[in-house]
Enzyme design. Sequence first.
Site, PDB file in Angstrom:
ATOM      1  N   ARG A 199       0.852  -1.199   0.000  1.00 53.75           N
ATOM      2  CA  ARG A 199       0.000   0.000   0.000  1.00 53.75           C
ATOM      3  C   ARG A 199       0.881   1.241   0.000  1.00 53.75           C
ATOM      4  O   ARG A 199       2.098   1.159   0.092  1.00 53.75           O
ATOM      5  CB  ARG A 199      -0.937  -0.021   1.217  1.00 53.75           C
ATOM      6  CG  ARG A 199      -0.166  -0.332   2.502  1.00 53.75           C
ATOM      7  CD  ARG A 199      -0.681   0.339   3.696  1.00 53.75           C
ATOM      8  NE  ARG A 199      -0.604   1.773   3.600  1.00 53.75           N
ATOM      9  CZ  ARG A 199       0.511   2.474   3.815  1.00 53.75           C
ATOM     10  NH1 ARG A 199       1.646   1.897   4.088  1.00 53.75           N
ATOM     11  NH2 ARG A 199       0.488   3.777   3.717  1.00 53.75           N
ATOM     12  N   GLY A 200       0.210   2.412  -0.054  1.00 51.24           N
ATOM     13  CA  GLY A 200       0.948   3.676  -0.154  1.00 51.24           C
ATOM     14  C   GLY A 200       1.057   4.025  -1.628  1.00 51.24           C
ATOM     15  O   GLY A 200       1.427   3.172  -2.450  1.00 51.24           O
ATOM     16  N   ARG A 219      -6.763  -0.250  -7.564  1.00 54.45           N
ATOM     17  CA  ARG A 219      -7.295   0.781  -6.641  1.00 54.45           C
ATOM     18  C   ARG A 219      -7.453   2.068  -7.443  1.00 54.45           C
ATOM     19  O   ARG A 219      -6.611   2.363  -8.308  1.00 54.45           O
ATOM     20  CB  ARG A 219      -6.357   1.005  -5.442  1.00 54.45           C
ATOM     21  CG  ARG A 219      -6.305  -0.188  -4.482  1.00 54.45           C
ATOM     22  CD  ARG A 219      -5.495   0.135  -3.225  1.00 54.45           C
ATOM     23  NE  ARG A 219      -6.240   0.932  -2.269  1.00 54.45           N
ATOM     24  CZ  ARG A 219      -5.685   1.464  -1.170  1.00 54.45           C
ATOM     25  NH1 ARG A 219      -4.392   1.301  -0.922  1.00 54.45           N
ATOM     26  NH2 ARG A 219      -6.423   2.161  -0.322  1.00 54.45           N
ATOM     27  N   ASP A 276      -2.319  11.049  -2.212  1.00 52.76           N
ATOM     28  CA  ASP A 276      -2.553   9.983  -3.198  1.00 52.76           C
ATOM     29  C   ASP A 276      -2.821  10.537  -4.589  1.00 52.76           C
ATOM     30  O   ASP A 276      -2.637   9.855  -5.594  1.00 52.76           O
ATOM     31  CB  ASP A 276      -3.696   9.073  -2.747  1.00 52.76           C
ATOM     32  CG  ASP A 276      -3.234   8.198  -1.597  1.00 52.76           C
ATOM     33  OD1 ASP A 276      -3.161   8.698  -0.455  1.00 52.76           O
ATOM     34  OD2 ASP A 276      -2.879   7.033  -1.851  1.00 52.76           O
ATOM     35  N   LYS A 278      -5.334   9.871   2.758  1.00 56.77           N
ATOM     36  CA  LYS A 278      -6.074   8.971   3.653  1.00 56.77           C
ATOM     37  C   LYS A 278      -7.167   9.713   4.417  1.00 56.77           C
ATOM     38  O   LYS A 278      -6.945  10.815   4.917  1.00 56.77           O
ATOM     39  CB  LYS A 278      -5.084   8.337   4.630  1.00 56.77           C
ATOM     40  CG  LYS A 278      -5.670   7.404   5.652  1.00 56.77           C
ATOM     41  CD  LYS A 278      -6.543   6.306   5.053  1.00 56.77           C
ATOM     42  CE  LYS A 278      -5.799   5.485   4.016  1.00 56.77           C
ATOM     43  NZ  LYS A 278      -6.709   4.677   3.160  1.00 56.77           N
TER      44      LYS A 278
END
Length: 329
Positions: free
Chosen positions: A49-50, A86, A221, A232
């Site tokens: 993730r990230g 995603r 993001d 987030k």
Amino acid sequence: MNAFESLGLKHDGRALWVLDQTQLPDAEVWLDGSDPAVMVGLIKRLAVRGAPLIGVAAAASLATFAHRGASASEYAAACAALRAARPTAVNLMWAMDRMKAASTPVTEAQAIFEEDVRLCEGMAIRGAALIQDGEGILTHCNTGGLATAGIGTALGVIRRAHEQGKHIHVYADETRPLLQGGRLTTWELQKLGIPSTLITDSMAALLMRDGKVQRVLVGADRVAANGDFANKVGTYGVAVQARYHGVPFHPVAPFSTVDLACPNGAAIPIELRDATEVRGYGKLRWAPEAMPTWNPSFDVTPVDLVTSLVLDRSVYSASALKAGALAKS
Ligand code: MRU
């Protein structure tokens, strides 16, 4: 492929391995992500993730697939599936578009990995220059070596300021619902020996009122052309609190997170995740089984709440962002 290694990703020349971030901080388990179909699942369930790291990991998985003899049509289908794993972090689309156009996928994936390491250095140099000795710094989610191929975005800035001998104290938001701050940022901070305290998200405003926070550093993001950015969920609330208390607020991101095709934050697609993440955590459920929930994984912070955006190549004030500095850069 040449071997490479970062905190959460490594290639041994034959296979690609990802550190399963869902099992941190209790267990360090490496999973084989060489098969793009497997990597799609690892990205979806946040084992990897990230924003920058999912782009780097997807590229490395695709390169391994090509190296093992995938046909052109298999490669194209895998690239499309990874690109769609995603929706919010534009680094994933950026990396997959590069891999789609690449004539030598292995070389391209290695270039993407090495470039991300350099971009982290650029952010760290520029961001650390903003930090004064003695500051308390609040951060949200995980933005360190686990989220990138290098030292991180916001957490990379914090790390560099600490290495420069600045006496800083980090306050890590636990980051509901998946606890990236509580599980991952704390793990990194302890490894690095950076003085730090874990708080629940609902404690941040009080901490600011008590004068403990002199700066907020967060990742991103996707940054829209006007400087609005997605990060987030919870970041927007922190930005509102920081403005009320007069605390400088900085998103930190590489250029690969900037999406000039998005004119503003309203155009950023926001991932909605499963209700189980809000009703409980892991095997523990505290809400009634059928309780309706709302679970956006990200929120959008308007540029008006930004003091400055730290990019790898420059620092942009909110007024410069509103005047279109990103499009001109
Ligand atoms: O859902 P996640 O854990 O992938 O979300 C990560 C974040 O929101 C980070 O703050 C963001 O990717 C920037 S960090 C390099």
